[in-house]
Design an enzyme around this catalytic site. Sequence first.
Site, PDB file in Angstrom:
ATOM      1  N   ASN A 101       7.743  14.503  11.758  1.00 43.31           N
ATOM      2  CA  ASN A 101       7.897  13.858  10.441  1.00 43.31           C
ATOM      3  C   ASN A 101       8.141  14.959   9.426  1.00 43.31           C
ATOM      4  O   ASN A 101       7.536  16.025   9.526  1.00 43.31           O
ATOM      5  CB  ASN A 101       6.617  13.116  10.034  1.00 43.31           C
ATOM      6  N   GLY A 102       8.971  14.666   8.422  1.00 41.29           N
ATOM      7  CA  GLY A 102       9.233  15.663   7.382  1.00 41.29           C
ATOM      8  C   GLY A 102      10.644  16.200   7.481  1.00 41.29           C
ATOM      9  O   GLY A 102      11.502  15.595   8.139  1.00 41.29           O
ATOM     10  N   GLU A 482       7.145  -4.007 -12.864  1.00 45.97           N
ATOM     11  CA  GLU A 482       6.648  -4.186 -11.494  1.00 45.97           C
ATOM     12  C   GLU A 482       7.232  -5.461 -10.865  1.00 45.97           C
ATOM     13  O   GLU A 482       7.595  -5.465  -9.689  1.00 45.97           O
ATOM     14  CB  GLU A 482       5.108  -4.215 -11.510  1.00 45.97           C
ATOM     15  N   LYS A 604       7.009   3.059   3.776  1.00 50.80           N
ATOM     16  CA  LYS A 604       5.713   2.853   3.139  1.00 50.80           C
ATOM     17  C   LYS A 604       5.262   4.133   2.443  1.00 50.80           C
ATOM     18  O   LYS A 604       5.377   4.279   1.256  1.00 50.80           O
ATOM     19  CB  LYS A 604       4.698   2.374   4.170  1.00 50.80           C
TER      20      LYS A 604
HETATM   21  C1  F6R Z   1       6.607  -0.356  -4.128  1.00 48.45           C
HETATM   22  C2  F6R Z   1       5.934   0.711  -3.399  1.00 48.45           C
HETATM   23  C3  F6R Z   1       6.227   2.111  -3.792  1.00 48.45           C
HETATM   24  C4  F6R Z   1       4.925   2.916  -3.872  1.00 48.45           C
HETATM   25  C5  F6R Z   1       5.247   4.386  -4.164  1.00 48.45           C
HETATM   26  C6  F6R Z   1       3.981   5.207  -4.338  1.00 48.45           C
HETATM   27  O1  F6R Z   1       6.264  -1.615  -3.660  1.00 48.45           O
HETATM   28  O2  F6R Z   1       5.167   0.478  -2.506  1.00 48.45           O
HETATM   29  O3  F6R Z   1       6.920   2.155  -4.993  1.00 48.45           O
HETATM   30  O4  F6R Z   1       4.116   2.377  -4.869  1.00 48.45           O
HETATM   31  O5  F6R Z   1       6.001   4.927  -3.113  1.00 48.45           O
HETATM   32  O6  F6R Z   1       3.187   5.165  -3.203  1.00 48.45           O
HETATM   33  P1  F6R Z   1       1.688   5.622  -3.234  1.00 48.45           P
HETATM   34  O7  F6R Z   1       0.936   4.686  -4.116  1.00 48.45           O
HETATM   35  O8  F6R Z   1       1.232   5.555  -1.804  1.00 48.45           O
HETATM   36  O9  F6R Z   1       1.670   7.017  -3.779  1.00 48.45           O
END
Ligand code: F6R
Length: 609
Positions: A101-102, A482, A604
């Site tokens: 990964n990366g 949002e 994600k």
């Molecule tokens: C939108 C979404 C992304 C995350 C963003 C930050 O639905 O999931 O915009 O909010 O990539 O992710 P975190 O909160 O894990 O730093």
Amino acid sequence: MCGIIGYIGKEKSLPILIDGLKALEYRGYDSAGVAIFSNGKIQVKKSVGQVKILEKALKNDIDLVSHLGIGHTRWATHGMPSETNAHPHSDCQNRIFVVHNGIIENYRELKEYLKNRKHIFISDTDTEIVPHLIEDFLKSNHDFNIALLDALKMIKGAYAFAIIDSKNPNTLYAVKFSSPLVIGIGKGDNFLASDPSALVGKTKDIIYLKDGEIAEITKDNINVINFEKQKTSPEIMRLEWDLEQAQKGNYAHFMLKEIFEGPEIVLSALRGRLKTKENLVKLGGLEQVADKLKKIKRLSILACGTSYYASLVGEYLFEEIAKIPTEVHFASEFRYREEPFEKETVAIAISQSGETADTLAAIRKAKEHGLLTLGIVNTVGSTIARETDAGVYNHAGPEIGVASTKAFISQLTILTLMAVYLSKSNGHSSNNALFQELEKIPEKIKTILDKCSQMEALAEKYKKYENFLFLGRKYNYPIALEGALKLKEVSYIHAEGCSAGEMKHGPIAMISEKFPTMAIVSQNSVLEKMFSNLEEIKARKGPIFAIATEGDKEITTLADDVFFVPKTIELLEPFLTVVPLQLFAYYVGTKRGFDVDKPRNLAKSVTVE
Ligand code: F6R
């Protein structure tokens, strides 16, 4: 983003790897592959598309006696999705297999170097240089560990590697630098994953590898050293997530399940922290820096995506409740700007995963400038949680849906608590009304969820549009942003969030009968202003769908459709106005025929910049 899984132990590795890859599917990927040690050699299978295709291809092999293996879901960066580019990758001898990964930033240079040394490459990936580089060092040094360390010295970039070597059938190697990697400690076996949610149901004891660490994992032992060959003592953490939280249950999608978890998410973020009788907010995670927090002059919140929009609500809350000047930065922008830092500024990183590369880099920059750093993080033990000076956990459980929903609700809850905690009024009766109302929020969210079929019917009507404007003011401005993001992510409708006051400075040009507006029109201090905006839209024949407060009769004369939410105090409105927008995005996405749990092109946890 890509996902890594690894296993060594007494069980058959293949079903465990496939299970792990399925648990990682939510992160977004285009191909998958495994390498397992079986019958004295390493066997590999890869496929383009879903893990179930790989599983089918492996059907005849599933009972192979193998107790060591690695697997990967690939999200293409270097080279298109194909079996050749899918991981694992190996060296010229098919001895060493690597999943990654990366991004390896100097891979072109290393590939040239290795080609000149007669290495043959078959893929377009940056990853393939890794097994070849180790192979190259093994020619001059027979010790695998030394060859691995020498190879790592040449690699620049961000990486998490899982590696197996056919000459070392009892060892699984793991390397971490700027990309997350977690070891799960079993009994007579050990696991490896890029994301702790892939280990739920397998073990609760985990080790987050730190940057610059290499783990040599056998079925009974984990030996961790750093790149300087010194032994380190990794901390074992307890993963409190349970299997049920990581499964869909009776819901068609994780996204819907997680929207419906809203009431419970608020309760679990408030638990033990909101002391209504004493008018007090207690945040144990901030106690160690409480004295420093008394001197705050300014807050800088650093986040990305949905966490960024929650931060924008936080900006209003901190300024209104705590009277602290606050600014919110896209983490990716904060990293590169040259603003002067004021003393006594506190930086807050907000992140569901705790692994977002840009947010991590932003918080590191804040630390370099001597700022106190706090985290609002959901994933216990994640890098941002560890690297910030203090913080508050969301306790929202694993968020599996790629489109973030429950984390947003949880972030709103923590931000409200933190604003009170940082205010001079913490412990005073002036908070009474706020606390009582906060306690009613879970029940009020429930009444919205109970009306989901109404939203489903409205989604049917609006799913035909290809564009949407989302409008809101004050606390509901970030909710408009949002709401638009959610709709874009899962339905691929072009949606633009806009502060209602800004509409006439440009976006109004788009309004027509083909361009509907989703307007958030709560009964609050800016209601009249919102009505004026709606008049302007109506005059241009723009369809209006309003999220409004129960009991508002006037809105029905302006809007074509209205979804009512219960009344609350203005600063808590986002809790109630965002839920219908999450439902709307969900229903429009599914009605347009998309798998909302696997939005195209999205991942994600975004662990690359
Ligand atoms: C939108 C979404 C992304 C995350 C963003 C930050 O639905 O999931 O915009 O909010 O990539 O992710 P975190 O909160 O894990 O730093």
